[in-house]
Design a protein around this motif. Structure first.
Motif, PDB file in Angstrom:
ATOM      1  N   VAL A  42       0.846  -1.201   0.000  1.00  0.00           N
ATOM      2  CA  VAL A  42       0.000   0.000   0.000  1.00  0.00           C
ATOM      3  C   VAL A  42       0.875   1.242   0.000  1.00  0.00           C
ATOM      4  O   VAL A  42       0.628   2.211  -0.737  1.00  0.00           O
ATOM      5  CB  VAL A  42      -0.940  -0.009   1.214  1.00  0.00           C
ATOM      6  CG1 VAL A  42      -1.689   1.322   1.319  1.00  0.00           C
ATOM      7  CG2 VAL A  42      -1.934  -1.159   1.114  1.00  0.00           C
ATOM      8  N   ASP A  45       2.347   1.885  -3.247  1.00  0.00           N
ATOM      9  CA  ASP A  45       1.281   2.012  -4.241  1.00  0.00           C
ATOM     10  C   ASP A  45       1.517   1.091  -5.433  1.00  0.00           C
ATOM     11  O   ASP A  45       1.446   1.497  -6.595  1.00  0.00           O
ATOM     12  CB  ASP A  45       1.165   3.475  -4.712  1.00  0.00           C
ATOM     13  CG  ASP A  45      -0.124   3.742  -5.472  1.00  0.00           C
ATOM     14  OD1 ASP A  45      -1.085   2.970  -5.302  1.00  0.00           O
ATOM     15  OD2 ASP A  45      -0.159   4.727  -6.246  1.00  0.00           O
ATOM     16  N   ASP A  47       0.768  -1.492  -8.212  1.00  0.00           N
ATOM     17  CA  ASP A  47      -0.375  -1.961  -9.006  1.00  0.00           C
ATOM     18  C   ASP A  47      -0.398  -3.476  -9.095  1.00  0.00           C
ATOM     19  O   ASP A  47      -1.466  -4.092  -9.067  1.00  0.00           O
ATOM     20  CB  ASP A  47      -0.302  -1.396 -10.428  1.00  0.00           C
ATOM     21  CG  ASP A  47      -0.471   0.102 -10.469  1.00  0.00           C
ATOM     22  OD1 ASP A  47      -1.618   0.563 -10.438  1.00  0.00           O
ATOM     23  OD2 ASP A  47       0.562   0.812 -10.527  1.00  0.00           O
ATOM     24  N   GLN A  71      -3.585 -10.075   0.671  1.00  0.00           N
ATOM     25  CA  GLN A  71      -4.626  -9.448  -0.148  1.00  0.00           C
ATOM     26  C   GLN A  71      -5.611  -8.671   0.713  1.00  0.00           C
ATOM     27  O   GLN A  71      -6.012  -7.547   0.365  1.00  0.00           O
ATOM     28  CB  GLN A  71      -5.366 -10.515  -0.954  1.00  0.00           C
ATOM     29  CG  GLN A  71      -6.446  -9.970  -1.877  1.00  0.00           C
ATOM     30  CD  GLN A  71      -7.213 -11.068  -2.595  1.00  0.00           C
ATOM     31  OE1 GLN A  71      -7.117 -12.244  -2.238  1.00  0.00           O
ATOM     32  NE2 GLN A  71      -7.962 -10.702  -3.620  1.00  0.00           N
ATOM     33  N   TYR A  76      -6.156  -5.675  -2.538  1.00  0.00           N
ATOM     34  CA  TYR A  76      -6.130  -5.984  -3.972  1.00  0.00           C
ATOM     35  C   TYR A  76      -7.396  -6.738  -4.362  1.00  0.00           C
ATOM     36  O   TYR A  76      -7.787  -7.692  -3.688  1.00  0.00           O
ATOM     37  CB  TYR A  76      -4.905  -6.822  -4.322  1.00  0.00           C
ATOM     38  CG  TYR A  76      -3.624  -6.029  -4.309  1.00  0.00           C
ATOM     39  CD1 TYR A  76      -3.191  -5.363  -5.450  1.00  0.00           C
ATOM     40  CD2 TYR A  76      -2.857  -5.914  -3.151  1.00  0.00           C
ATOM     41  CE1 TYR A  76      -2.034  -4.607  -5.445  1.00  0.00           C
ATOM     42  CE2 TYR A  76      -1.692  -5.170  -3.133  1.00  0.00           C
ATOM     43  CZ  TYR A  76      -1.288  -4.513  -4.282  1.00  0.00           C
ATOM     44  OH  TYR A  76      -0.143  -3.767  -4.262  1.00  0.00           O
ATOM     45  N   GLU A  77      -7.990  -6.325  -5.475  1.00  0.00           N
ATOM     46  CA  GLU A  77      -9.226  -6.966  -5.915  1.00  0.00           C
ATOM     47  C   GLU A  77      -8.962  -8.316  -6.562  1.00  0.00           C
ATOM     48  O   GLU A  77      -9.768  -9.248  -6.443  1.00  0.00           O
ATOM     49  CB  GLU A  77      -9.974  -6.058  -6.887  1.00  0.00           C
ATOM     50  CG  GLU A  77     -11.325  -6.605  -7.299  1.00  0.00           C
ATOM     51  CD  GLU A  77     -12.131  -5.631  -8.144  1.00  0.00           C
ATOM     52  OE1 GLU A  77     -13.222  -6.029  -8.608  1.00  0.00           O
ATOM     53  OE2 GLU A  77     -11.665  -4.480  -8.343  1.00  0.00           O
ATOM     54  N   TYR A  78      -7.816  -8.446  -7.242  1.00  0.00           N
ATOM     55  CA  TYR A  78      -7.549  -9.650  -8.013  1.00  0.00           C
ATOM     56  C   TYR A  78      -6.321 -10.373  -7.468  1.00  0.00           C
ATOM     57  O   TYR A  78      -5.318  -9.752  -7.106  1.00  0.00           O
ATOM     58  CB  TYR A  78      -7.343  -9.297  -9.491  1.00  0.00           C
ATOM     59  CG  TYR A  78      -8.509  -8.553 -10.072  1.00  0.00           C
ATOM     60  CD1 TYR A  78      -9.664  -9.226 -10.466  1.00  0.00           C
ATOM     61  CD2 TYR A  78      -8.481  -7.167 -10.197  1.00  0.00           C
ATOM     62  CE1 TYR A  78     -10.752  -8.543 -10.986  1.00  0.00           C
ATOM     63  CE2 TYR A  78      -9.574  -6.474 -10.715  1.00  0.00           C
ATOM     64  CZ  TYR A  78     -10.702  -7.165 -11.103  1.00  0.00           C
ATOM     65  OH  TYR A  78     -11.780  -6.475 -11.608  1.00  0.00           O
ATOM     66  N   SER A 101      -3.152  -8.015  -8.019  1.00  0.00           N
ATOM     67  CA  SER A 101      -3.303  -6.948  -9.008  1.00  0.00           C
ATOM     68  C   SER A 101      -4.501  -6.068  -8.685  1.00  0.00           C
ATOM     69  O   SER A 101      -5.526  -6.551  -8.215  1.00  0.00           O
ATOM     70  CB  SER A 101      -3.475  -7.544 -10.409  1.00  0.00           C
ATOM     71  OG  SER A 101      -3.674  -6.529 -11.374  1.00  0.00           O
ATOM     72  N   ARG A 102      -4.336  -4.790  -8.947  1.00  0.00           N
ATOM     73  CA  ARG A 102      -5.456  -3.856  -8.827  1.00  0.00           C
ATOM     74  C   ARG A 102      -6.251  -3.797 -10.136  1.00  0.00           C
ATOM     75  O   ARG A 102      -7.269  -3.114 -10.220  1.00  0.00           O
ATOM     76  CB  ARG A 102      -4.958  -2.468  -8.442  1.00  0.00           C
ATOM     77  CG  ARG A 102      -4.159  -2.469  -7.136  1.00  0.00           C
ATOM     78  CD  ARG A 102      -4.238  -1.169  -6.389  1.00  0.00           C
ATOM     79  NE  ARG A 102      -3.404  -1.204  -5.194  1.00  0.00           N
ATOM     80  CZ  ARG A 102      -3.761  -1.742  -4.039  1.00  0.00           C
ATOM     81  NH1 ARG A 102      -4.946  -2.306  -3.927  1.00  0.00           N
ATOM     82  NH2 ARG A 102      -2.951  -1.736  -2.994  1.00  0.00           N
ATOM     83  N   HIS A 103      -5.779  -4.526 -11.133  1.00  0.00           N
ATOM     84  CA  HIS A 103      -6.426  -4.561 -12.443  1.00  0.00           C
ATOM     85  C   HIS A 103      -6.769  -6.015 -12.777  1.00  0.00           C
ATOM     86  O   HIS A 103      -6.076  -6.939 -12.369  1.00  0.00           O
ATOM     87  CB  HIS A 103      -5.511  -3.949 -13.499  1.00  0.00           C
ATOM     88  CG  HIS A 103      -4.932  -2.633 -13.074  1.00  0.00           C
ATOM     89  ND1 HIS A 103      -5.666  -1.465 -13.061  1.00  0.00           N
ATOM     90  CD2 HIS A 103      -3.698  -2.312 -12.583  1.00  0.00           C
ATOM     91  CE1 HIS A 103      -4.909  -0.473 -12.614  1.00  0.00           C
ATOM     92  NE2 HIS A 103      -3.720  -0.965 -12.324  1.00  0.00           N
ATOM     93  N   ARG A 104      -7.811  -6.194 -13.547  1.00  0.00           N
ATOM     94  CA  ARG A 104      -8.368  -7.517 -13.783  1.00  0.00           C
ATOM     95  C   ARG A 104      -7.359  -8.464 -14.423  1.00  0.00           C
ATOM     96  O   ARG A 104      -6.637  -8.102 -15.354  1.00  0.00           O
ATOM     97  CB  ARG A 104      -9.603  -7.407 -14.674  1.00  0.00           C
ATOM     98  CG  ARG A 104     -10.374  -8.716 -14.821  1.00  0.00           C
ATOM     99  CD  ARG A 104     -11.687  -8.511 -15.527  1.00  0.00           C
ATOM    100  NE  ARG A 104     -11.489  -8.022 -16.870  1.00  0.00           N
ATOM    101  CZ  ARG A 104     -12.207  -7.044 -17.427  1.00  0.00           C
ATOM    102  NH1 ARG A 104     -13.165  -6.445 -16.748  1.00  0.00           N
ATOM    103  NH2 ARG A 104     -11.972  -6.664 -18.666  1.00  0.00           N
ATOM    104  N   TYR A 130      -5.305  -3.640 -18.383  1.00  0.00           N
ATOM    105  CA  TYR A 130      -5.180  -2.261 -17.906  1.00  0.00           C
ATOM    106  C   TYR A 130      -5.820  -1.328 -18.933  1.00  0.00           C
ATOM    107  O   TYR A 130      -5.269  -1.088 -20.004  1.00  0.00           O
ATOM    108  CB  TYR A 130      -3.716  -1.884 -17.693  1.00  0.00           C
ATOM    109  CG  TYR A 130      -3.555  -0.461 -17.192  1.00  0.00           C
ATOM    110  CD1 TYR A 130      -3.896  -0.123 -15.886  1.00  0.00           C
ATOM    111  CD2 TYR A 130      -3.096   0.547 -18.036  1.00  0.00           C
ATOM    112  CE1 TYR A 130      -3.772   1.176 -15.429  1.00  0.00           C
ATOM    113  CE2 TYR A 130      -2.972   1.853 -17.591  1.00  0.00           C
ATOM    114  CZ  TYR A 130      -3.314   2.157 -16.282  1.00  0.00           C
ATOM    115  OH  TYR A 130      -3.206   3.456 -15.837  1.00  0.00           O
TER     116      TYR A 130
END
Length: 258
Positions: A42, A45, A47, A71, A76-78, A101-104, A130
Motif C-alpha cells: 500500500v 502504491d 499496481d 490481499q 487488492y481486488e484480483y 493486481s489492482r487490475h483484472r 489495464y
C-alpha cells in the motif's frame, strides 16, 4: 502523459521474515509479517505484486493462506496463486508463485518445472487488463542448487512464451514482463539470467533491472538474484530495491510507462 504502473517482485520466504525456518515462527508472528508486507505494498502504491514462496495450505506455517492474508490487508481486488508443490498426508504442503493486481486478470497459467513435492519450482503467467490493454506478466522461481537445472527451466519458460504468446491487434506476439527469483546473478555467461536474457533478445528488445543494487540476503545484501526483464515499448521510470527485513530477500519495485 503516458500511464504508469508499479510492479513489485518479492520472494516472501513463506511468510517467515528473517527466521531460519517458518515452523519456528508462531502463527501470530507470521500474520504480523504478512500484515507488514501488505502495508508495504500500500505504501509504495504497487499496481501488481509478483511473489514467490507463497503458501496456500502448508503445515510448516500453520496452514495459513498467505496470499489471502496479504490481499486482505492491501486491498487488492484480483489475486491468483499457482501451486508448484502439493503434498498430502500428515504434513501437507501447497505453495508456489502468486500475483496480486489492482487490475483484472484476464487469463493465467501455472506450470511446474518438475513433479517433486518439496522444493519444486515453476512459473505463473498472467495477462492483466489495464484500460483495455493487455499487460502480460510471467512470474518465475528457479532452482537454487543446480545451474544446469536453472538453464533447463529457462528453456521451459521460453518454450511457453513462444508457443502461447498473446497477440496484439496487429497479430504480433506481445512480449511479457518476466520477473521473479532466479537464484542466479546476471554476470555468469552460463547461468540462468544471462541465458534467458540472450534468448529473449533474439525476439524483442529487453532491459534488465535492478542495476547495481543488491537483493539478497536481506540483512547484508551481497548479490542480486531477483530481477525484472522489461520489454520495449515499456519504459522504466523508477527502479528501487526496497528497504526492510520482511524476508531473506529484498523486494524490487519497478515503475514503468505504458
Amino acid at each position: 502523459m503516458p500511464d504508469t504502473l508499479r510492479l513489485v517482485t518479492f520472494n516472501i520466504a513463506h511468510g517467515r521474515g528473517l527466521s531460519l525456518y517458518q515452523k519456528f515462527s508462531s502463527p501470530e508472528r507470521i500474520r504480523k509479517n504478512l500484515r507488514a508486507i501488505g502495508e508495504l505494498m500500500v505504501k509504495v502504491d504497487a499496481d501488481i505484486v509478483a511473489m514467490q514462496e507463497v503458501d496456500e495450505d502448508s503445515h510448516w506455517n500453520w496452514n495459513i493462506n498467505l496470499l489471502k492474508e496479504i490481499q486482505a490487508v492491501a486491498g487488492y481486488e484480483y489475486a491468483e496463486l499457482g501451486v508448484n508443490n502439493r503434498r498430502t498426508g500428515k504434513r501437507p504442503l501447497a505453495y508456489g508463485n502468486a500475483i496480486l493486481s489492482r487490475h483484472r486478470l484476464e487469463h493465467w497459467h501455472t506450470q511446474s518445472f518438475g513433479e517433486a513435492t518439496l522444493g519444486e519450482k515453476g512459473f505463473l503467467y498472467a495477462e492483466i487488463d489495464y484500460k483495455g490493454q493487455v499487460v502480460p506478466l510471467l512470474n518465475a522461481h528457479l532452482d537454487f542448487r543446480s545451474r544446469k537445472r536453472r538453464v533447463e527451466q529457462v528453456e521451459s519458460i521460453m518454450d511457453y512464451i513462444i508457443e502461447n504468446a498473446h497477440r496484439g491487434p496487429d497479430e504480433r506476439p506481445l512480449a511479457p514482463i518476466i520477473c521473479g527469483d532466479f537464484n542466479s546473478r546476471s554476470k555468469p555467461q552460463a547461468d540462468a539470467v544471462n541465458h534467458l536474457f540472450q534468448h529473449i533478445l533474439k525476439h524483442r528488445e529487453y532491459h534488465l533491472y535492478p542495476r547495481d543494487k543488491r537483493t539478497f540476503p536481506a540483512h547484508l545484501p551481497s548479490k542480486t538474484i531477483d530481477f525484472v526483464f522489461l520489454p520495449e515499448p515499456y519504459r522504466m521510470t523508477r527502479c528501487e530495491v526496497l528497504p526492510g527485513f520482511l524476508s531473506d530477500h529484498k523486494p524490487v519495485l519497478l515503475e514503468f510507462e505504458l
